[in-house]
Design an enzyme around this catalytic site. Structure first.
Site, PDB file in Angstrom:
ATOM      1  N   CYS A  27      -2.591   9.188   2.829  1.00 18.82           N
ATOM      2  CA  CYS A  27      -2.275   8.772   1.456  1.00 18.82           C
ATOM      3  C   CYS A  27      -3.413   9.095   0.492  1.00 18.82           C
ATOM      4  CB  CYS A  27      -1.956   7.287   1.431  1.00 18.82           C
ATOM      5  SG  CYS A  27      -3.295   6.296   2.113  1.00 18.82           S
ATOM      6  N   GLU A  54       0.884  -1.171   0.000  1.00 17.61           N
ATOM      7  CA  GLU A  54       0.000   0.000   0.000  1.00 17.61           C
ATOM      8  C   GLU A  54       0.916   1.213   0.000  1.00 17.61           C
ATOM      9  OE1 GLU A  54      -3.200  -0.085  -0.254  1.00 17.61           O
ATOM     10  OE2 GLU A  54      -3.637  -2.180   0.223  1.00 17.61           O
TER      11      GLU A  54
HETATM   12  P1  NAD Z   1       8.397   4.914   4.525  1.00 15.66           P
HETATM   13  O1  NAD Z   1       8.331   4.116   3.271  1.00 15.66           O
HETATM   14  O2  NAD Z   1       9.541   5.812   4.736  1.00 15.66           O
HETATM   15  O3  NAD Z   1       8.341   3.959   5.815  1.00 15.66           O
HETATM   16  C1  NAD Z   1       7.300   3.036   6.012  1.00 15.66           C
HETATM   17  C2  NAD Z   1       7.811   1.916   6.891  1.00 15.66           C
HETATM   18  O4  NAD Z   1       8.808   1.188   6.175  1.00 15.66           O
HETATM   19  C3  NAD Z   1       8.482   2.387   8.189  1.00 15.66           C
HETATM   20  O5  NAD Z   1       8.166   1.497   9.226  1.00 15.66           O
HETATM   21  C4  NAD Z   1       9.960   2.293   7.830  1.00 15.66           C
HETATM   22  O6  NAD Z   1      10.800   2.132   8.950  1.00 15.66           O
HETATM   23  C5  NAD Z   1       9.974   1.055   6.957  1.00 15.66           C
HETATM   24  N1  NAD Z   1      11.116   0.933   6.037  1.00 15.66           N
HETATM   25  C6  NAD Z   1      11.899   1.909   5.529  1.00 15.66           C
HETATM   26  N2  NAD Z   1      12.858   1.372   4.734  1.00 15.66           N
HETATM   27  C7  NAD Z   1      12.650   0.034   4.730  1.00 15.66           C
HETATM   28  C8  NAD Z   1      13.297  -1.059   4.086  1.00 15.66           C
HETATM   29  N3  NAD Z   1      14.357  -0.894   3.290  1.00 15.66           N
HETATM   30  N4  NAD Z   1      12.820  -2.297   4.302  1.00 15.66           N
HETATM   31  C9  NAD Z   1      11.738  -2.486   5.090  1.00 15.66           C
HETATM   32  N5  NAD Z   1      11.097  -1.498   5.734  1.00 15.66           N
HETATM   33  C10 NAD Z   1      11.545  -0.246   5.549  1.00 15.66           C
HETATM   34  O7  NAD Z   1       7.015   5.711   4.591  1.00 15.66           O
HETATM   35  P2  NAD Z   1       6.579   6.773   5.664  1.00 15.66           P
HETATM   36  O8  NAD Z   1       7.328   8.040   5.401  1.00 15.66           O
HETATM   37  O9  NAD Z   1       6.614   6.163   7.008  1.00 15.66           O
HETATM   38  O10 NAD Z   1       5.033   6.967   5.284  1.00 15.66           O
HETATM   39  C11 NAD Z   1       4.571   7.860   4.328  1.00 15.66           C
HETATM   40  C12 NAD Z   1       4.245   7.136   3.035  1.00 15.66           C
HETATM   41  O11 NAD Z   1       3.304   6.100   3.282  1.00 15.66           O
HETATM   42  C13 NAD Z   1       3.579   8.054   2.016  1.00 15.66           C
HETATM   43  O12 NAD Z   1       4.145   7.804   0.756  1.00 15.66           O
HETATM   44  C14 NAD Z   1       2.125   7.614   2.036  1.00 15.66           C
HETATM   45  O13 NAD Z   1       1.411   7.865   0.855  1.00 15.66           O
HETATM   46  C15 NAD Z   1       2.265   6.153   2.311  1.00 15.66           C
HETATM   47  N6  NAD Z   1       1.033   5.593   2.862  1.00 15.66           N
HETATM   48  C16 NAD Z   1       0.276   4.794   2.066  1.00 15.66           C
HETATM   49  C17 NAD Z   1      -0.926   4.282   2.541  1.00 15.66           C
HETATM   50  C18 NAD Z   1      -1.784   3.387   1.675  1.00 15.66           C
HETATM   51  O14 NAD Z   1      -2.669   2.747   2.230  1.00 15.66           O
HETATM   52  N7  NAD Z   1      -1.586   3.340   0.375  1.00 15.66           N
HETATM   53  C19 NAD Z   1      -1.340   4.576   3.848  1.00 15.66           C
HETATM   54  C20 NAD Z   1      -0.538   5.405   4.627  1.00 15.66           C
HETATM   55  C21 NAD Z   1       0.652   5.910   4.136  1.00 15.66           C
END
Ligand code: NAD
Length: 480
Positions: free
Chosen positions: A281, A247
């Site tokens: 999002c 997502e």
């Molecule tokens: P992010 O991708 O930076 O982090 C998300 C999670 O992934 C965190 O727990 C982070 O520690 C982890 N992570 C980071 N690098 C990783 C790796 N290499 N391997 C595994 N895990 C890793 O996102 P964010 O800044 O926390 O959140 C914002 C983003 O999330 C925005 O792009 C938003 O649109 C998206 N989002 C999408 C939805 C949806 O349902 N489509 C819902 C909420 C947020």
């Protein structure tokens, strides 16, 4: 200050390396907690715990596991006000939002999936000479990775279906918002869920998150976060043939047709633009307005946005709190500067508000309206994930559809019109997973949730989640 620990095999423990990460209240920039900086060793311990417990957990009936979900919901409900407050402090979001959305949905997610699973009927397909019975079996160990914008809401949206379908869990919340995930571990600990069924590991994404995704014994990854991270997750997990759900980000269009009832809908359009400081999002960050109502829309929208109350997240009347961090604020501000370079005009906002109190160091940013940009500009096509919208004119409906479909994202859209049939026709032409007509973020938990293109892979929600968190097996038996 809170010293948060991992939760592995029914115990709260430090990370193996004993290193910590500081956690801040983004509205005040005060340090509020430390979390373990976990590594692959901690993930291994959690995998070992899952391996010890997965056989007995998977043997419980769905009804027995659903009872656990109900107990968790009841306990979370007792701590409703605490969850709301902690979520506001950890994320900077207004307390009214934490109550109405985060805390409410976290409880509802557990109750909803308990009921759904209890009432799930296994499908049967009869043939002339045989019968096919389809059974949902647990996948095994589920790795759940969540972002910072809706911390417990999104975690519970994954934990509930994963548990009820008989999987053991290793959850990794965002390092920026660990507090309510820890509260969930406390609840689960207090209730005495069998050890090793739910494990929680804190730390950086590129360290313990990456270790979780690449561990060969973790069979499934459910990831919500940014598109860039989603690519890394997919690249790691796909060659290992793990089940993956992604997502990801969005750049959602809000399409306002010439017959839209603006007076009735303006509050909802503002909400769809700026809820959670634009850090949802699904927020509509590109507003496409029919040229015949463009000026009147701008006036109404600007008037409504300018009346929003920004400030103390714990004040009941606050409508806009702080962004998640000053680092994220800088990213948002850089996009506003880019918009000016790209020829845009700031119609409203574009600055940090001036606070001379506790919030002077907080990550606050005014709701920002930008006009005059090419719809293909970077500002209008890249995800900003903050309180910034760009507004564009269109003439023909086909033009609105073309603009809406012109980014790499395909998560959601909203259409505002008095002609529901036309709205439905337009909706089907949009390359998105979800479309709202005359509403936004109106959620029925049974429906598929997810995006297309760079917004993700797979669907969550209702039976889509229950099927994702299980392996479907077909058993074909010949008639006597
Ligand atoms: P992010 O991708 O930076 O982090 C998300 C999670 O992934 C965190 O727990 C982070 O520690 C982890 N992570 C980071 N690098 C990783 C790796 N290499 N391997 C595994 N895990 C890793 O996102 P964010 O800044 O926390 O959140 C914002 C983003 O999330 C925005 O792009 C938003 O649109 C998206 N989002 C999408 C939805 C949806 O349902 N489509 C819902 C909420 C947020």
């Amino acid at each position: 200050m809170n010293s948060i620990q991992n939760y592995i095999n029914g115990e709260f423990v430090s990370s193996k390396n004993d290193e910590c990460i500081d956690n801040f209240n983004p509205a005040t920039n005060e340090k509020i907690a430390t979390i373990p900086r976990s590594s692959s060793q901690d993930i291994q311990n959690a995998v070992d715990a899952c391996n010890l417990s997965k056989s007995s957990w998977s043997k419980l009936s769905i009804t027995e596991r659903a009872e656990w979900l109900d107990k968790i919901a009841d306990e979370l409900e007792k701590r409703f006000e605490e969850i709301s407050k902690l979520e506001s402090i950890d994320t900077g979001k207004p307390i009214s939002l934490s109550r109405n959305v985060d805390a409410t949905r976290s409880v509802n997610n557990f109750r909803f999936f308990a009921d759904l699973a209890r009432n799930m009927e296994n499908k049967k397909f009869e043939m002339k000479d045989a019968i096919n019975n389809i059974v949902n079996k647990p996948v095994g160990i589920a790795g759940l990775i969540t972002p910072w914008n809706l911390p417990l809401y999104l975690l519970s949206w994954k934990v509930a279906p994963a548990l009820v379908m008989g999987n053991c869990i290793i959850a990794k919340p965002s390092e920026l918002t660990p507090i309510t995930a820890n509260l969930l571990a406390e609840v689960i600990h207090k209730l005495g869920l069998p050890k090793g069924v739910f494990n929680l590991i804190h730390g950086y994404g590129n360290e313990c998150g990456q270790a979780l995704v690449s561990h060969p014994e973790i069979n499934l990854i459910s990831f919500t976060g940014g598109t860039k991270t989603g690519k890394i997750v997919a690249k790691t997990a796909a060659p290992m043939f793990k089940k993956i759900s992604l997502e990801l980000g969005g750049k959602n269009a809000t399409i306002i047709l010439k017959d839209a009832d603006l007076n009735s809908h303006i509050d909802n359009i503002v909400r769809s633009s700026f809820l959670n400081q634009g850090q949802v999002c699904l927020c509509g960050s590109r507003i496409l307005v029919h040229e015949s109502i463009y000026s009147s829309f701008l006036e109404l929208f600007k008037q409504s946005v300018s009346s929003m109350k920004i400030g103390d997240p714990l004040d009941e009347n606050t409508q806009l709190g702080s962004l998640i961090s000053n680092e994220h604020l800088e990213k948002v501000d850089n996009y506003v500067k880019l918009a000016i370079e790209e020829g845009g005009e700031i119609l409203y906002g574009g600055q940090r508000p001036n606070f001379n109190n506790n919030f002077a160091e907080g990550a606050f940013y005014e709701p920002t309206i930008i006009v005059g940009l090419d719809y293909k500009s970077r500002t209008a096509t890249e995800e900003i994930f903050g309180p910034v919208v760009t507004i564009h004119k269109f003439n023909e409906i086909e033009e609105a559809i073309q603009i809406a479909n012109s980014t790499n994202y395909g998560l959601a859209a909203s259409i505002w019109t008095q002609d529901a049939t036309l709205g439905g026709d337009i909706a089907e032409k949009l390359d998105t997973g979800m479309v709202w007509i005359n509403c936004w973020l109106h959620r029925d938990l049974r429906v598929p949730f997810g995006g297309v293109k760079n917004s993700g892979l797979g669907r969550e929600g209702g039976l889509y989640s229950l099927n994702f968190f299980s392996e479907l097996q077909n058993i074909c038996t010949m008639n006597d």
